[in-house]
Design a protein around this motif. Structure first.
Motif, mmCIF file in Angstrom:
data_model
loop_
_atom_site.group_PDB
_atom_site.id
_atom_site.type_symbol
_atom_site.label_atom_id
_atom_site.label_comp_id
_atom_site.label_asym_id
_atom_site.label_seq_id
_atom_site.Cartn_x
_atom_site.Cartn_y
_atom_site.Cartn_z
ATOM 1 N N TYR A 1 -11.797 14.186 55.693
ATOM 2 C CA TYR A 1 -12.018 14.258 57.142
ATOM 3 C C TYR A 1 -10.812 14.817 57.882
ATOM 4 N N GLN B 1 -10.842 3.249 61.238
ATOM 5 C CA GLN B 1 -12.027 3.804 61.874
ATOM 6 C C GLN B 1 -13.306 3.275 61.236
ATOM 7 N N SER C 1 -16.042 1.185 63.212
ATOM 8 C CA SER C 1 -17.413 1.701 63.250
ATOM 9 C C SER C 1 -18.403 0.652 62.788
ATOM 10 N N ASN D 1 -21.332 7.847 64.550
ATOM 11 C CA ASN D 1 -20.844 9.221 64.609
ATOM 12 C C ASN D 1 -19.737 9.454 63.577
ATOM 13 N N THR E 1 -16.186 11.098 61.999
ATOM 14 C CA THR E 1 -14.827 11.317 62.503
ATOM 15 C C THR E 1 -14.200 12.486 61.760
ATOM 16 N N ALA F 1 -11.394 9.235 68.549
ATOM 17 C CA ALA F 1 -11.195 8.092 67.639
ATOM 18 C C ALA F 1 -9.844 7.443 67.919
ATOM 19 N N ALA G 1 -8.517 5.153 65.205
ATOM 20 C CA ALA G 1 -8.011 5.893 64.050
ATOM 21 C C ALA G 1 -6.577 6.346 64.303
#
Length: 206
Positions: free
Chosen positions: A51, A99, A103, A110, A112, A170, A173
């Motif tokens: 990611y 994250q 979540s 959604n 990231t 985020a 994050a």
């Protein structure tokens, strides 16, 4: 300016290359490389790393790469490539874990993307190692000491995350990346929670 160190240069090149490839494929890479919530059907273990090489827009890519260049280059020159990669990887992984937990707790679905978790770890390290270095951030364009800049950004991310302001970013994050960077520095220094001496007693201190 001194030449850009190799790992920082590689990070920039890989991120730009993946962004261009994702554009060419119409965003298809996000299906497999973005960090999807664990409660959904699209999560795969490798996403906790991949990611960080995807970005949602050119501005997202530009500011993340600018930050990695600004703060990461000097840290790599001091630490060397191996430690730099360890630190950046720890920040990326901790950002991903944070994250995923948020979540799950918040019922978010959604994905990231972005290297911001790693960048915020670098930012924290820069502020801890060069606390009195004066820097000129883009936002706001006011000279300030690195330790003040880090404290302001960390506080802002916490406020925005808790209040839900600026949805689509985020924030947790980012905070997770800072946490991972902080823990990595504590580990290298042999400080709690890794022991007062312990494994870090013979390590170089930063």
């Amino acid at each position: 300016m001194p030449p850009m160190p190799p790992i920082t240069q590689a990070l920039l090149l890989v991120n730009v290359a993946v962004f261009c490839l994702d554009l060419a494929l119409g965003g298809m890479l996000s299906q497999f490389m973005a960090l999807w919530p664990v409660q959904g059907p699209f999560f795969y273990p490798w996403q906790v790393v991949t990611y960080a090489f995807l970005h949602g827009s050119f501005s997202h890519l530009f500011f993340n790469m600018l930050g990695i260049w600004m703060f990461g280059s000097e840290l790599e020159r001091i630490w060397g490539g191996r430690r730099y990669m360890e630190f950046f990887g720890a920040s990326v992984l901790t950002a991903a874990a944070t994250q995923l937990v948020m979540s799950l707790l918040g019922g978010w679905h959604n994905p990231t993307v972005g290297a911001s978790g790693g960048l915020f770890g670098l930012l924290l390290a820069f502020g801890m190692m060069f606390p009195n270095r004066t820097i000129m951030p883009l936002f706001p364009p006011i000279p300030m000491k690195a330790k003040v800049f880090v404290a302001l950004y960390g506080g802002l991310e916490l406020f925005l995350g808790v209040t839900g302001t600026a949805s689509g970013v985020a924030h947790f994050a980012h905070l997770g990346g800072m946490l991972g960077g902080w823990l990595m520095l504590r580990y290298w220094r042999g400080q709690p929670p890794f022991g007062s001496n312990g494994r870090g007693g013979s390590r170089r201190r930063f």
